[in-house]
Scaffold this motif. Structure first.
Motif, PDB file in Angstrom:
ATOM      1  N   ASP A 181       0.552  -1.412  -0.254  1.00  0.00           N
ATOM      2  CA  ASP A 181       0.072   0.120   0.166  1.00  0.00           C
ATOM      3  C   ASP A 181       1.194   1.165  -0.245  1.00  0.00           C
ATOM      4  N   ALA A 182       2.253   1.278   0.738  1.00  0.00           N
ATOM      5  CA  ALA A 182       3.068   2.300   0.665  1.00  0.00           C
ATOM      6  C   ALA A 182       3.314   2.545  -0.434  1.00  0.00           C
ATOM      7  N   LYS A 183       4.070   1.628  -0.792  1.00  0.00           N
ATOM      8  CA  LYS A 183       4.148   1.290  -2.312  1.00  0.00           C
ATOM      9  C   LYS A 183       3.413   1.819  -3.039  1.00  0.00           C
ATOM     10  N   ALA A 184       2.034   1.581  -3.366  1.00  0.00           N
ATOM     11  CA  ALA A 184       1.659   2.261  -4.234  1.00  0.00           C
ATOM     12  C   ALA A 184       1.732   3.886  -4.291  1.00  0.00           C
ATOM     13  N   GLY A 185       0.973   4.288  -3.453  1.00  0.00           N
ATOM     14  CA  GLY A 185       1.305   5.580  -3.097  1.00  0.00           C
ATOM     15  C   GLY A 185       2.100   6.445  -3.448  1.00  0.00           C
ATOM     16  N   VAL A 186       3.649   5.869  -2.550  1.00  0.00           N
ATOM     17  CA  VAL A 186       4.416   6.187  -3.346  1.00  0.00           C
ATOM     18  C   VAL A 186       4.905   6.745  -4.895  1.00  0.00           C
ATOM     19  N   GLU A 187       4.529   5.804  -5.408  1.00  0.00           N
ATOM     20  CA  GLU A 187       4.113   5.270  -6.644  1.00  0.00           C
ATOM     21  C   GLU A 187       3.933   6.221  -7.423  1.00  0.00           C
ATOM     22  N   ALA A 188       2.786   6.999  -7.284  1.00  0.00           N
ATOM     23  CA  ALA A 188       0.938   7.514  -7.893  1.00  0.00           C
ATOM     24  C   ALA A 188       1.729   9.202  -7.722  1.00  0.00           C
ATOM     25  N   ARG A 189       3.237   9.370  -6.475  1.00  0.00           N
ATOM     26  CA  ARG A 189       3.896  10.873  -6.184  1.00  0.00           C
ATOM     27  C   ARG A 189       5.361  10.799  -7.029  1.00  0.00           C
ATOM     28  N   CYS A 190       5.701   9.793  -6.388  1.00  0.00           N
ATOM     29  CA  CYS A 190       6.915   9.545  -7.299  1.00  0.00           C
ATOM     30  C   CYS A 190       7.489   8.601  -8.132  1.00  0.00           C
ATOM     31  N   PRO A 191       7.018   8.190  -9.110  1.00  0.00           N
ATOM     32  CA  PRO A 191       6.880   7.089  -9.661  1.00  0.00           C
ATOM     33  C   PRO A 191       8.525   6.584 -10.032  1.00  0.00           C
ATOM     34  N   GLY A 192       9.038   5.163 -10.054  1.00  0.00           N
ATOM     35  CA  GLY A 192      10.457   5.049 -10.131  1.00  0.00           C
ATOM     36  C   GLY A 192      11.280   5.431  -9.589  1.00  0.00           C
ATOM     37  N   VAL A 193      10.764   5.791  -7.843  1.00  0.00           N
ATOM     38  CA  VAL A 193      12.573   6.229  -7.285  1.00  0.00           C
ATOM     39  C   VAL A 193      12.959   6.087  -6.368  1.00  0.00           C
ATOM     40  N   VAL A 194      11.740   5.445  -5.293  1.00  0.00           N
ATOM     41  CA  VAL A 194      11.504   4.824  -4.536  1.00  0.00           C
ATOM     42  C   VAL A 194      11.745   3.590  -3.766  1.00  0.00           C
TER      43      VAL A 194
END
Length: 325
Positions: free
Chosen positions: A105-118
């Motif tokens: 879930d956290a990954k999905a949230g991060v990808e929505a804001r910063c794709p391919g970064v974290v």
């Protein structure tokens, strides 16, 4: 004089800066690594952790355990998150691992804001810290910059620390990761929250040392309580790792060891072994001492075998459960 949690947090940040400045080279992580590329990553991860833990508080210790199990195989590279019939996730040593949905879930949230970064490995490290804080434990700055590993094999978990290990064997396994006896005792203090399945300790109740008797080091009151929870060797129930306060971060775990209330045999042996008994007593006598040492040990654990862009050998996974190719 009592030391406040705020002061511990200040000391922890100072220690982390010192460690990272003196830990240059391929494996070093960095504070503020995503400050420009994904400045809201910590808030996004924290939001996921808070949501899931608010609905199931058993996920807090689960996330801490997930990070520990990740770092002890191939280093902190998110390899424990990879799915597959023979992946780490399928290994007996990882039976009962939980919290995967929080990371996804956290990954999905991060990808929505910063794709391919974290990386997923960084998200897991942050989630473990946030889980501790939600149980009223100490906080610390998490250095970031880990890459996700490319392989995950069940056979690579064979050297994971086990509750059935002797203290000397545990010390050897920790030393192989650059972790000391102090780290062993402090990180074992994560058992101040959470539960364990009966099969990890029921032999202490009914057939200790294949004698058909109970472990004599167990407090009689705890023995009776545990037999009620686990009425046979094959029981599937769970018991608190920290008698009396399994949902709250404190140093009662160490006090329970001294009182014969330790659930796992390895925890009990920490108090009786000459190499670790003094550390158990030290942490039992001071919550602030435990907190500050735990933070230092978590920083060290989080930097075990990390893969970074400087060193290569990893990637930023688009989805935590599979590699990109």
């Amino acid at each position: 004089m009592a030391i406040s949690r705020a002061y511990i947090s200040f000391l922890s940040t100072f220690f982390i800066l010192f460690l990272l400045r003196n830990n240059g080279g391929v494996g070093a992580t960095t504070l503020g690594y995503y400050s420009e590329s994904c400045p809201n990553v910590e808030e996004i991860v924290k939001s996921s952790v808070e949501f899931f833990v608010s609905n199931d508080n058993s996920l807090a210790p689960a996330l801490l355990r997930l990070h520990f199990h990740d770092c002890f195989v191939h280093g902190c590279d998110g390899s424990v998150l990879l799915e597959g019939s023979s992946s780490e996730m399928s290994a007996p040593a990882n039976t009962g691992l939980r919290g995967f949905q929080v990371i996804m879930d956290a990954k999905a949230g991060v990808e929505a804001r910063c794709p391919g970064v974290v990386s997923c490995a960084d998200i897991l490290a942050l989630a473990a810290r946030d889980a501790v804080v939600l149980t009223k434990g100490p906080s610390w700055e998490v250095a970031l910059g880990r890459l996700d590993g490319l392989k995950s094999s069940a056979s690579d978990t064979n050297d994971m620390p086990s509750p059935f290990d002797s203290i000397s064997l545990l010390a050897t396994k920790f030393a192989a990761k650059g972790l000391s006896l102090e780290d062993l005792v402090a990180l074992s203090g994560a058992h101040t929250i959470g539960q364990a399945d009966c099969h990890f300790f029921s032999y202490r109740l009914y057939n200790y040392g294949t004698t058909g008797a109970s472990d004599p080091s167990l407090n009689s009151s705890s023995l009776n309580e545990l037999k009620a929870i686990c009425p046979s060797l094959s029981s599937n129930n769970r018991a608190a790792l920290d008698k009396g306060s399994r949902q709250t971060w404190d140093n009662a775990y160490y006090k329970n060891i001294g009182a014969g209330n330790a659930l796992l045999e390895s925890d009990s042996k920490l108090g009786s072994d000459g190499s670790t008994g003094g550390l158990v007593s030290r942490f039992a006598g001071s919550l602030s001492e435990f907190d500050s040492t735990f933070v230092r040990s978590m920083v060290k654990l989080g930097n075990v075998g990390v893969k970074t862009k400087a060193g290569g050998g990893g990637e930023i996974r688009r989805m935590c459960q599979v590699t990109n190719f």
